[in-house]
Scaffold this motif. Structure first.
Motif, PDB file in Angstrom:
ATOM      1  N   GLY A 101       0.776  -1.224   0.000  1.00 44.94           N
ATOM      2  CA  GLY A 101       0.000   0.000   0.000  1.00 44.94           C
ATOM      3  C   GLY A 101       0.810   1.278   0.000  1.00 44.94           C
ATOM      4  O   GLY A 101       0.316   2.328  -0.430  1.00 44.94           O
ATOM      5  N   VAL A 102       2.061   1.204   0.484  1.00 42.41           N
ATOM      6  CA  VAL A 102       2.856   2.431   0.637  1.00 42.41           C
ATOM      7  C   VAL A 102       4.164   2.355  -0.130  1.00 42.41           C
ATOM      8  O   VAL A 102       4.441   3.162  -1.030  1.00 42.41           O
ATOM      9  CB  VAL A 102       3.128   2.725   2.132  1.00 42.41           C
ATOM     10  CG1 VAL A 102       3.972   3.988   2.278  1.00 42.41           C
ATOM     11  CG2 VAL A 102       1.827   2.858   2.901  1.00 42.41           C
ATOM     12  N   TRP A 103       4.990   1.369   0.212  1.00 39.18           N
ATOM     13  CA  TRP A 103       6.376   1.406  -0.279  1.00 39.18           C
ATOM     14  C   TRP A 103       6.502   1.028  -1.747  1.00 39.18           C
ATOM     15  O   TRP A 103       7.294   1.640  -2.473  1.00 39.18           O
ATOM     16  CB  TRP A 103       7.255   0.501   0.586  1.00 39.18           C
ATOM     17  CG  TRP A 103       7.172   0.842   2.035  1.00 39.18           C
ATOM     18  CD1 TRP A 103       6.746   0.051   3.065  1.00 39.18           C
ATOM     19  CD2 TRP A 103       7.514   2.097   2.637  1.00 39.18           C
ATOM     20  NE1 TRP A 103       6.804   0.719   4.252  1.00 39.18           N
ATOM     21  CE2 TRP A 103       7.269   1.980   4.021  1.00 39.18           C
ATOM     22  CE3 TRP A 103       7.988   3.311   2.135  1.00 39.18           C
ATOM     23  CZ2 TRP A 103       7.492   3.025   4.915  1.00 39.18           C
ATOM     24  CZ3 TRP A 103       8.216   4.353   3.017  1.00 39.18           C
ATOM     25  CH2 TRP A 103       7.970   4.206   4.379  1.00 39.18           C
ATOM     26  N   ALA A 104       5.750   0.019  -2.189  1.00 32.94           N
ATOM     27  CA  ALA A 104       5.832  -0.361  -3.605  1.00 32.94           C
ATOM     28  C   ALA A 104       5.399   0.779  -4.532  1.00 32.94           C
ATOM     29  O   ALA A 104       6.089   1.068  -5.531  1.00 32.94           O
ATOM     30  CB  ALA A 104       4.999  -1.623  -3.859  1.00 32.94           C
ATOM     31  N   PRO A 105       4.279   1.463  -4.282  1.00 30.12           N
ATOM     32  CA  PRO A 105       3.926   2.608  -5.141  1.00 30.12           C
ATOM     33  C   PRO A 105       4.988   3.707  -5.125  1.00 30.12           C
ATOM     34  O   PRO A 105       5.259   4.324  -6.170  1.00 30.12           O
ATOM     35  CB  PRO A 105       2.612   3.109  -4.536  1.00 30.12           C
ATOM     36  CG  PRO A 105       2.021   1.923  -3.869  1.00 30.12           C
ATOM     37  CD  PRO A 105       3.190   1.156  -3.340  1.00 30.12           C
ATOM     38  N   ALA A 111      21.146 -12.084  -2.655  1.00 28.98           N
ATOM     39  CA  ALA A 111      21.629 -11.485  -3.905  1.00 28.98           C
ATOM     40  C   ALA A 111      21.089 -10.069  -4.074  1.00 28.98           C
ATOM     41  O   ALA A 111      21.826  -9.150  -4.453  1.00 28.98           O
ATOM     42  CB  ALA A 111      21.229 -12.360  -5.088  1.00 28.98           C
ATOM     43  N   VAL A 112      19.810  -9.861  -3.789  1.00 30.27           N
ATOM     44  CA  VAL A 112      19.221  -8.529  -3.909  1.00 30.27           C
ATOM     45  C   VAL A 112      19.847  -7.585  -2.895  1.00 30.27           C
ATOM     46  O   VAL A 112      20.114  -6.411  -3.196  1.00 30.27           O
ATOM     47  CB  VAL A 112      17.689  -8.599  -3.728  1.00 30.27           C
ATOM     48  CG1 VAL A 112      17.086  -7.198  -3.661  1.00 30.27           C
ATOM     49  CG2 VAL A 112      17.059  -9.396  -4.863  1.00 30.27           C
ATOM     50  N   SER A 113      20.097  -8.068  -1.700  1.00 26.93           N
ATOM     51  CA  SER A 113      20.722  -7.241  -0.678  1.00 26.93           C
ATOM     52  C   SER A 113      22.143  -6.857  -1.074  1.00 26.93           C
ATOM     53  O   SER A 113      22.604  -5.748  -0.779  1.00 26.93           O
ATOM     54  CB  SER A 113      20.728  -7.989   0.663  1.00 26.93           C
ATOM     55  OG  SER A 113      21.335  -7.227   1.670  1.00 26.93           O
ATOM     56  N   ASP A 114      22.824  -7.741  -1.775  1.00 26.32           N
ATOM     57  CA  ASP A 114      24.197  -7.467  -2.189  1.00 26.32           C
ATOM     58  C   ASP A 114      24.237  -6.480  -3.348  1.00 26.32           C
ATOM     59  O   ASP A 114      25.010  -5.518  -3.339  1.00 26.32           O
ATOM     60  CB  ASP A 114      24.878  -8.775  -2.587  1.00 26.32           C
ATOM     61  CG  ASP A 114      26.350  -8.590  -2.910  1.00 26.32           C
ATOM     62  OD1 ASP A 114      27.096  -8.157  -2.011  1.00 26.32           O
ATOM     63  OD2 ASP A 114      26.728  -8.847  -4.068  1.00 26.32           O
ATOM     64  N   ASP A 118      11.102  -7.260  -7.063  1.00 29.00           N
ATOM     65  CA  ASP A 118       9.890  -6.827  -6.353  1.00 29.00           C
ATOM     66  C   ASP A 118       9.312  -7.955  -5.510  1.00 29.00           C
ATOM     67  O   ASP A 118       8.833  -7.725  -4.387  1.00 29.00           O
ATOM     68  CB  ASP A 118       8.846  -6.334  -7.351  1.00 29.00           C
ATOM     69  CG  ASP A 118       9.211  -4.982  -7.941  1.00 29.00           C
ATOM     70  OD1 ASP A 118       9.972  -4.238  -7.285  1.00 29.00           O
ATOM     71  OD2 ASP A 118       8.743  -4.675  -9.066  1.00 29.00           O
ATOM     72  N   ARG A 119       9.334  -9.166  -6.036  1.00 26.95           N
ATOM     73  CA  ARG A 119       8.815 -10.309  -5.267  1.00 26.95           C
ATOM     74  C   ARG A 119       9.682 -10.571  -4.047  1.00 26.95           C
ATOM     75  O   ARG A 119       9.172 -10.857  -2.957  1.00 26.95           O
ATOM     76  CB  ARG A 119       8.770 -11.542  -6.155  1.00 26.95           C
ATOM     77  CG  ARG A 119       8.221 -12.780  -5.473  1.00 26.95           C
ATOM     78  CD  ARG A 119       7.926 -13.878  -6.481  1.00 26.95           C
ATOM     79  NE  ARG A 119       7.465 -15.100  -5.848  1.00 26.95           N
ATOM     80  CZ  ARG A 119       8.253 -16.116  -5.524  1.00 26.95           C
ATOM     81  NH1 ARG A 119       9.561 -16.058  -5.811  1.00 26.95           N
ATOM     82  NH2 ARG A 119       7.765 -17.191  -4.945  1.00 26.95           N
ATOM     83  N   ILE A 121      11.476  -8.371  -2.400  1.00 21.53           N
ATOM     84  CA  ILE A 121      11.239  -7.297  -1.433  1.00 21.53           C
ATOM     85  C   ILE A 121       9.919  -7.532  -0.707  1.00 21.53           C
ATOM     86  O   ILE A 121       9.823  -7.313   0.511  1.00 21.53           O
ATOM     87  CB  ILE A 121      11.249  -5.928  -2.135  1.00 21.53           C
ATOM     88  CG1 ILE A 121      12.662  -5.619  -2.646  1.00 21.53           C
ATOM     89  CG2 ILE A 121      10.765  -4.830  -1.199  1.00 21.53           C
ATOM     90  CD1 ILE A 121      12.751  -4.338  -3.446  1.00 21.53           C
ATOM     91  N   ARG A 122       8.920  -8.008  -1.445  1.00 19.03           N
ATOM     92  CA  ARG A 122       7.628  -8.281  -0.807  1.00 19.03           C
ATOM     93  C   ARG A 122       7.771  -9.375   0.249  1.00 19.03           C
ATOM     94  O   ARG A 122       7.209  -9.260   1.361  1.00 19.03           O
ATOM     95  CB  ARG A 122       6.617  -8.691  -1.872  1.00 19.03           C
ATOM     96  CG  ARG A 122       5.195  -8.834  -1.385  1.00 19.03           C
ATOM     97  CD  ARG A 122       4.590  -7.494  -0.982  1.00 19.03           C
ATOM     98  NE  ARG A 122       4.713  -6.488  -2.024  1.00 19.03           N
ATOM     99  CZ  ARG A 122       3.860  -6.350  -3.050  1.00 19.03           C
ATOM    100  NH1 ARG A 122       2.828  -7.167  -3.156  1.00 19.03           N
ATOM    101  NH2 ARG A 122       4.024  -5.399  -3.943  1.00 19.03           N
ATOM    102  N   VAL A 123       8.517 -10.413  -0.048  1.00 18.89           N
ATOM    103  CA  VAL A 123       8.751 -11.492   0.920  1.00 18.89           C
ATOM    104  C   VAL A 123       9.520 -10.962   2.134  1.00 18.89           C
ATOM    105  O   VAL A 123       9.237 -11.339   3.285  1.00 18.89           O
ATOM    106  CB  VAL A 123       9.509 -12.659   0.247  1.00 18.89           C
ATOM    107  CG1 VAL A 123       9.970 -13.675   1.295  1.00 18.89           C
ATOM    108  CG2 VAL A 123       8.633 -13.335  -0.795  1.00 18.89           C
ATOM    109  N   VAL A 124      10.482 -10.091   1.879  1.00 20.84           N
ATOM    110  CA  VAL A 124      11.262  -9.517   2.984  1.00 20.84           C
ATOM    111  C   VAL A 124      10.359  -8.722   3.924  1.00 20.84           C
ATOM    112  O   VAL A 124      10.486  -8.805   5.151  1.00 20.84           O
ATOM    113  CB  VAL A 124      12.394  -8.631   2.421  1.00 20.84           C
ATOM    114  CG1 VAL A 124      12.964  -7.724   3.509  1.00 20.84           C
ATOM    115  CG2 VAL A 124      13.493  -9.506   1.841  1.00 20.84           C
ATOM    116  N   TRP A 125       9.436  -7.952   3.389  1.00 18.22           N
ATOM    117  CA  TRP A 125       8.525  -7.186   4.233  1.00 18.22           C
ATOM    118  C   TRP A 125       7.607  -8.104   5.038  1.00 18.22           C
ATOM    119  O   TRP A 125       7.279  -7.813   6.204  1.00 18.22           O
ATOM    120  CB  TRP A 125       7.689  -6.228   3.389  1.00 18.22           C
ATOM    121  CG  TRP A 125       8.368  -4.920   3.134  1.00 18.22           C
ATOM    122  CD1 TRP A 125       9.022  -4.525   2.010  1.00 18.22           C
ATOM    123  CD2 TRP A 125       8.463  -3.823   4.061  1.00 18.22           C
ATOM    124  NE1 TRP A 125       9.523  -3.255   2.164  1.00 18.22           N
ATOM    125  CE2 TRP A 125       9.188  -2.797   3.414  1.00 18.22           C
ATOM    126  CE3 TRP A 125       8.007  -3.609   5.353  1.00 18.22           C
ATOM    127  CZ2 TRP A 125       9.469  -1.575   4.029  1.00 18.22           C
ATOM    128  CZ3 TRP A 125       8.283  -2.396   5.977  1.00 18.22           C
ATOM    129  CH2 TRP A 125       9.006  -1.397   5.318  1.00 18.22           C
TER     130      TRP A 125
END
Length: 462
Positions: free
Chosen positions: A250-254, A341-344, A357-358, A360-364
């Protein structure tokens, strides 16, 4: 009737107020009143004001010569005497609900400590400050206060002649180390989520404290609704994970899709923190709530004089199991490797075919679940649930992440353990009000020699 430059004073019809007839130029006559002061009335008024001021002076002054927290409405007070003889210079310590204060009895043996809110507190009479041969005879030197319906609690220790069973400095240190490990473990759960979010999105989320609070709130309302306690724990963690997903969707992805900068997103997180905090207050109120079984947990002896409650042992066991399971997921699972890998390097990970994006969604989702679990355990550790409980430990969560290395999950856990142990053990050597400052000073010293954190890596900037 008066002639020019002369005056005749008469009384009016009621005889209350003198009247003056004065002949004025032009032949007109003016009636004017002169208020003659009533001397007795003034004396009574002045006397009444003096009495009220004198009474107010005594009402405003503290009831005890040696007291702290007079500004707080809720007070704990007592009187230390041995066979009717007052004992001065006896140290009293009150701790609980994130608050700590200490006071020394005055010459009459009286003491008073104000607390910010009614709740459950531990009160300790330091036996070393008692005269030789005098000890606490019943209940132990540390006792638990359960608040009643009034704003004042009177608490007196039963003391007299007897042998003391003092706890050595070494035993006290061991006890504080175990408390620090417990605190560090639940702090690590929240710090891991914060560090993962920062590693994958570069966002320092200042609303992470409210993600901690929401886990305890879900548990409270589920138990009020009649859900069994164990099921309420599981559902609260799941709802906290859903809360993390909702924040991102609702907030961060947009905001990410719009290309909003990190500084602007950080300011948004501060706004979210304030908003959620006062929404929580509107629901739960400004007081402290207790989760079922938070108080009165049996104590289990471990070794020497070290004892831990059943709640503490369960909290440490759950935290360790969750941390080990998370480490296995991060190191062995496909999604865990993609997260690393994304964090690196997010750009390189996207070029390699990873759905950033997927990830990051799992991380949240994980960050929300871990923070919610930390909030539940924190409510049992203190104990107590408040609308701003997450905000009170947010600084330590950030300290743990920075100390271990922002963006590294394992570094956040190591940093949390160091911060937790330092906070609890430092109170043995410095005033309890300064124990949080000591942990942050150690963090600053370490960062002076290793700016990237304990497990962080050096990066070139610019």
């Amino acid at each position: 009737y008066s002639s020019m430059n002369s005056e005749c004073v008469n009384a009016d019809a009621r005889g209350h107020m003198p009247m003056s007839l004065r002949r004025v130029t032009g032949g007109t006559v003016e009636l004017a009143t002169k208020a003659r002061p009533n001397l007795m009335s003034r004396i009574w008024k002045i006397s009444l004001i003096g009495i009220l001021a004198f009474a107010g002076l005594f009402a405003a002054s503290p009831a005890f010569a040696d007291s702290v927290g007079e500004d707080y409405e809720n007070q704990i007070l007592g009187n230390v005497k041995n066979e009717g003889t007052p004992l001065g210079g006896v140290q009293i310590i009150v701790e609980g609900n994130g608050y700590s204060a200490e006071v020394v009895t005055d010459a009459d043996g009286k003491w008073s400590i104000g607390v910010p809110e009614a709740g459950t507190y531990l009160i300790t009479l330091v036996e070393d400050t008692l005269p030789e041969g005098i000890a606490v005879l019943e209940g132990g030197a540390t006792q638990t206060i359960e608040w009643g319906f009034t704003s004042t609690v009177v608490w007196n220790f039963f003391i007299g002649e007897g042998e003391r069973n003092p706890t050595s400095q070494l035993d006290q240190f061991f006890m504080r180390v175990f408390d620090g490990l417990n605190f560090g473990l639940l702090l690590g759960l929240a710090a891991i989520g914060l560090s993962l979010v920062f590693g994958t999105t570069a966002l320092p989320n200042f609303a992470h404290g409210e993600m901690v609070t929401v886990g305890a709130l879900f548990t409270l309302y589920l138990t009020i609704a009649g859900v069994p306690l164990l099921l309420a724990f599981v559902l609260a963690v799941a709802l906290s994970a859903a809360f993390g997903w909702g924040l991102d969707a609702g907030v961060w992805a947009p905001l990410r899709r719009r290309g909003v900068g990190i500084v602007q997103m950080m300011i948004v997180s501060i706004g979210l923190s304030l908003t959620f905090r006062y929404v929580f207050q509107a629901f739960v109120g400004g007081g402290t709530e207790q989760l079922p079984g938070a108080t009165g947990s049996p104590e289990i002896p471990l070794f020497r004089t070290v004892t831990l409650s059943v709640n503490d042992l369960l909290s440490m066991g759950i935290s360790l199991i969750v941390v080990i399971a998370f480490a296995f997921w991060l190191l062995r699972s496909k999604m865990g490797k993609a997260t690393r890998a994304v964090s690196d390097n997010a750009a390189l990970a996207a070029a390699s075919g990873i759905d950033v994006d997927r990830v990051i969604r799992v991380v949240w989702i994980l960050a929300g679940g871990l923070a919610g679990l930390a909030g539940i355990l924190w409510a049992y550790f203190r104990p107590g649930l408040k609308w701003d409980m997450g905000e009170k430990i947010l600084l330590f969560i950030f300290a743990a992440g920075v100390l271990g290395g922002l963006g590294t999950a394992f570094g956040a856990f190591v940093g949390a353990m160091i911060v937790g142990v330092l906070i609890e053990t430092s109170a043995q050597f410095i005033p309890s009000d300064l124990k949080y400052v000591g942990a942050l000073l150690v963090m600053i010293v370490i960062l002076l020699f290793r700016p990237q954190g304990i497990l962080g890596r050096r990066e070139r900037i610019g």
